[in-house]
Design an enzyme around this catalytic site. Structure first.
Site, mmCIF file in Angstrom:
data_model
loop_
_atom_site.group_PDB
_atom_site.id
_atom_site.type_symbol
_atom_site.label_atom_id
_atom_site.label_comp_id
_atom_site.label_asym_id
_atom_site.label_seq_id
_atom_site.Cartn_x
_atom_site.Cartn_y
_atom_site.Cartn_z
ATOM 1 N N ASP A 50 0.789 -1.238 -0.102
ATOM 2 C CA ASP A 50 -0.078 -0.004 -0.062
ATOM 3 C C ASP A 50 0.853 1.089 0.119
ATOM 4 O O ASP A 50 1.771 1.282 0.848
ATOM 5 C CB ASP A 50 -0.944 -0.140 1.146
ATOM 6 N N GLY A 72 -3.173 5.352 -6.437
ATOM 7 C CA GLY A 72 -4.160 6.258 -6.001
ATOM 8 C C GLY A 72 -5.574 6.105 -6.451
ATOM 9 O O GLY A 72 -6.005 5.284 -7.340
ATOM 10 N N SER A 74 -8.311 7.345 -8.772
ATOM 11 C CA SER A 74 -8.342 8.126 -10.064
ATOM 12 C C SER A 74 -9.454 8.693 -10.449
ATOM 13 O O SER A 74 -9.884 9.065 -11.509
ATOM 14 C CB SER A 74 -7.890 6.997 -11.229
ATOM 15 N N SER A 110 -3.257 15.888 -12.005
ATOM 16 C CA SER A 110 -4.504 16.018 -12.815
ATOM 17 C C SER A 110 -4.741 17.196 -13.372
ATOM 18 O O SER A 110 -4.633 18.404 -12.620
ATOM 19 C CB SER A 110 -5.491 15.161 -12.103
ATOM 20 N N ASN A 111 -5.437 17.466 -14.538
ATOM 21 C CA ASN A 111 -6.049 18.693 -14.970
ATOM 22 C C ASN A 111 -7.286 19.060 -13.952
ATOM 23 O O ASN A 111 -7.438 20.317 -13.702
ATOM 24 C CB ASN A 111 -6.812 18.299 -16.321
ATOM 25 N N TYR A 138 -11.100 15.148 -5.256
ATOM 26 C CA TYR A 138 -10.023 14.469 -6.196
ATOM 27 C C TYR A 138 -8.927 15.751 -6.542
ATOM 28 O O TYR A 138 -7.591 15.386 -6.441
ATOM 29 C CB TYR A 138 -10.575 13.715 -7.201
ATOM 30 N N ARG A 176 -15.291 16.106 -25.521
ATOM 31 C CA ARG A 176 -14.487 16.957 -24.664
ATOM 32 C C ARG A 176 -12.900 16.190 -25.044
ATOM 33 O O ARG A 176 -12.067 16.793 -24.865
ATOM 34 C CB ARG A 176 -14.715 16.791 -23.089
HETATM 35 N N1 LIG Z 1 -6.953 8.039 -16.249
HETATM 36 C C1 LIG Z 1 -6.943 9.190 -16.507
HETATM 37 O O1 LIG Z 1 -7.543 9.891 -17.389
HETATM 38 C C2 LIG Z 1 -6.082 10.037 -15.528
HETATM 39 C C3 LIG Z 1 -6.429 11.476 -15.654
HETATM 40 C C4 LIG Z 1 -5.720 12.369 -14.832
HETATM 41 C C5 LIG Z 1 -4.956 11.776 -13.903
HETATM 42 N N2 LIG Z 1 -4.855 10.592 -13.666
HETATM 43 C C6 LIG Z 1 -3.992 9.962 -12.661
HETATM 44 O O2 LIG Z 1 -3.028 8.841 -12.917
HETATM 45 C C7 LIG Z 1 -2.910 7.969 -12.007
HETATM 46 C C8 LIG Z 1 -3.250 6.435 -12.586
HETATM 47 O O3 LIG Z 1 -4.510 6.421 -13.323
HETATM 48 P P1 LIG Z 1 -5.202 5.389 -13.712
HETATM 49 O O4 LIG Z 1 -6.192 5.863 -14.783
HETATM 50 O O5 LIG Z 1 -4.079 4.382 -14.283
HETATM 51 O O6 LIG Z 1 -5.868 4.540 -12.475
HETATM 52 P P2 LIG Z 1 -6.563 3.238 -12.277
HETATM 53 O O7 LIG Z 1 -7.464 3.485 -11.190
HETATM 54 O O8 LIG Z 1 -6.614 2.656 -13.404
HETATM 55 O O9 LIG Z 1 -5.076 2.833 -11.283
HETATM 56 C C9 LIG Z 1 -4.849 3.064 -10.099
HETATM 57 C C10 LIG Z 1 -4.222 1.966 -9.389
HETATM 58 O O10 LIG Z 1 -3.453 2.138 -8.236
HETATM 59 C C11 LIG Z 1 -3.697 1.320 -7.310
HETATM 60 N N3 LIG Z 1 -3.871 1.861 -6.088
HETATM 61 C C12 LIG Z 1 -4.861 2.562 -5.423
HETATM 62 N N4 LIG Z 1 -4.835 2.763 -4.141
HETATM 63 C C13 LIG Z 1 -3.483 2.226 -3.846
HETATM 64 C C14 LIG Z 1 -2.774 2.323 -2.654
HETATM 65 N N5 LIG Z 1 -3.455 2.737 -1.377
HETATM 66 N N6 LIG Z 1 -1.467 1.632 -2.523
HETATM 67 C C15 LIG Z 1 -1.166 0.927 -3.561
HETATM 68 N N7 LIG Z 1 -1.757 1.013 -5.066
HETATM 69 C C16 LIG Z 1 -2.965 1.566 -4.924
HETATM 70 C C17 LIG Z 1 -5.077 0.620 -7.765
HETATM 71 O O11 LIG Z 1 -4.780 -0.904 -7.321
HETATM 72 C C18 LIG Z 1 -4.718 0.734 -9.148
HETATM 73 O O12 LIG Z 1 -3.973 -0.432 -9.903
HETATM 74 C C19 LIG Z 1 -3.907 8.219 -10.723
HETATM 75 O O13 LIG Z 1 -3.304 8.922 -9.925
HETATM 76 C C20 LIG Z 1 -5.082 9.159 -11.595
HETATM 77 O O14 LIG Z 1 -5.405 9.858 -10.720
HETATM 78 C C21 LIG Z 1 -5.537 9.635 -14.417
#
Ligand SMILES: NC(=O)c1ccc[n+]([C@@H]2O[C@H](COP(=O)([O-])OP(=O)(O)OC[C@H]3O[C@@H](n4cnc5c(N)ncnc54)[C@H](O)[C@@H]3O)[C@@H](O)[C@H]2O)c1
Length: 272
Positions: A50, A72, A74, A110-111, A138, A176
């Site tokens: 974690d 985190g 997301s 993030s945006n 968020y 968008r």
């Molecule tokens: N996908 C998007 O469009 C987008 C846009 C802006 C920002 N982000 C950021 O990019 C990052 C990755 O996004 P994503 O789309 O791959 O998200 P996702 O939800 O697919 O993956 C997040 C991963 O983090 C892991 N996780 C969550 N809490 C955890 C913890 N406490 N300890 C260890 N692992 C943990 C989850 O198991 C998951 O595998 C995130 O921080 C998200 O906020 C994503």
């Protein structure tokens, strides 16, 4: 440049793309997630931990030349969930890097840290012209991420690149996204640039592809060495046929955070 990267959130969407693309660019991976990463590749290390467990994070960070922090929640959730996973988690990631002597951290911002920022009246929006203006809990956690990153640069001399990611999807799914899409291949290129740029200090950059309809300025990301290849416009005809041309006076198209800034989108709808 190459070396060992500790990748948190490795089982997630972007983490999976990075696990596919970073090794081809010379990076060895130590993939960390709170759930086991599927299909571990030859040479890839795996850690199930974690990110809010500082001792486990510090152990995992030892010997790495960089930490890419993608773990985190997301999207929007409750305050207890967001503040723990995203704010405490980002603190632990940075503190683990410091304690383990990892010199560079790339943060998944993030945006939505600047979500209420309006579309400029023509021209492109630079990061410096979009100070914190979060649209959700968020988004607040991503503002905190930028603040923590800045602190660890100024106080401890780390290099920290914070990516204000747009919409990281296999394909754009809304009009968008014609402006906000970050393709899988460009996500890999952006993280690689953030890992290799010489001495970035503290840098905050938009994370989008080379979309024809971009209104977020990519100059700062390009200055890191990011060369996006994809353009959401190839999906425009199909999306516009269904949804019509975007109404730029609609917050969904007129603010950085899109639908997260609309009245219907409120944290009260989220349960733990
Ligand atoms: N996908 C998007 O469009 C987008 C846009 C802006 C920002 N982000 C950021 O990019 C990052 C990755 O996004 P994503 O789309 O791959 O998200 P996702 O939800 O697919 O993956 C997040 C991963 O983090 C892991 N996780 C969550 N809490 C955890 C913890 N406490 N300890 C260890 N692992 C943990 C989850 O198991 C998951 O595998 C995130 O921080 C998200 O906020 C994503």
């Amino acid at each position: 440049m190459s070396g060992l990267v500790l990748l948190s959130g490795a089982a997630g969407r972007i983490g999976t793309w990075l696990r596919g693309g970073l090794p081809e660019r010379g990076w060895a991976l130590r993939s960390l997630d709170v759930v086991p990463v599927p299909d571990v590749r030859p040479g890839e290390e795996q850690v199930v931990a974690d990110v809010t467990d500082l001792a486990a994070m510090t152990d995992a960070a030892r010997g790495a030349s960089a930490l890419v922090h993608m773990a985190g929640i997301s999207g929007e959730s409750t305050w207890p969930a967001i503040s723990h996973a995203n704010i405490e988690g980002t603190y632990c990631a940075l503190e683990a890097a410091r304690l383990a002597g990892v010199p560079r951290v790339v943060l998944a911002g993030s945006n939505h840290a600047t979500g209420y920022t309006p579309r400029p009246d023509g021209g492109l929006l630079r990061e410096v012209d979009a100070p914190p203006r979060p649209d959700t809990y968020y988004g607040v956690s991503k503002v905190a991420m930028e603040g923590l990153g800045s602190l660890y640069v100024d106080r401890y001399g780390l290099d920290v690149v914070c990516l204000r990611i747009g919409s990281a999807l296999a394909e754009p799914a809304s009009t968008r996204h014609l402006s906000t899409w970050l393709s899988p291949a460009d996500a890999v290129s952006l993280v690689d640039a953030a890992l290799t740029a010489p001495s970035p200090g503290f840098s905050v950059v938009w994370g989008v592809s080379a979309n024809t309809r971009n209104w977020w300025d990519l100059s700062a990301a390009r200055a890191l060495g990011y060369e996006p290849q994809d353009d959401a416009e190839v999906y425009a005809e199909a999306l516009l046929e269904v949804h019509g041309e975007p109404d730029l006076t609609d917050p969904v198209h007129g603010r950085v955070g899109g639908e997260y800034t609309t009245a219907e989108f409120d944290a009260e709808q989220f349960t733990a």
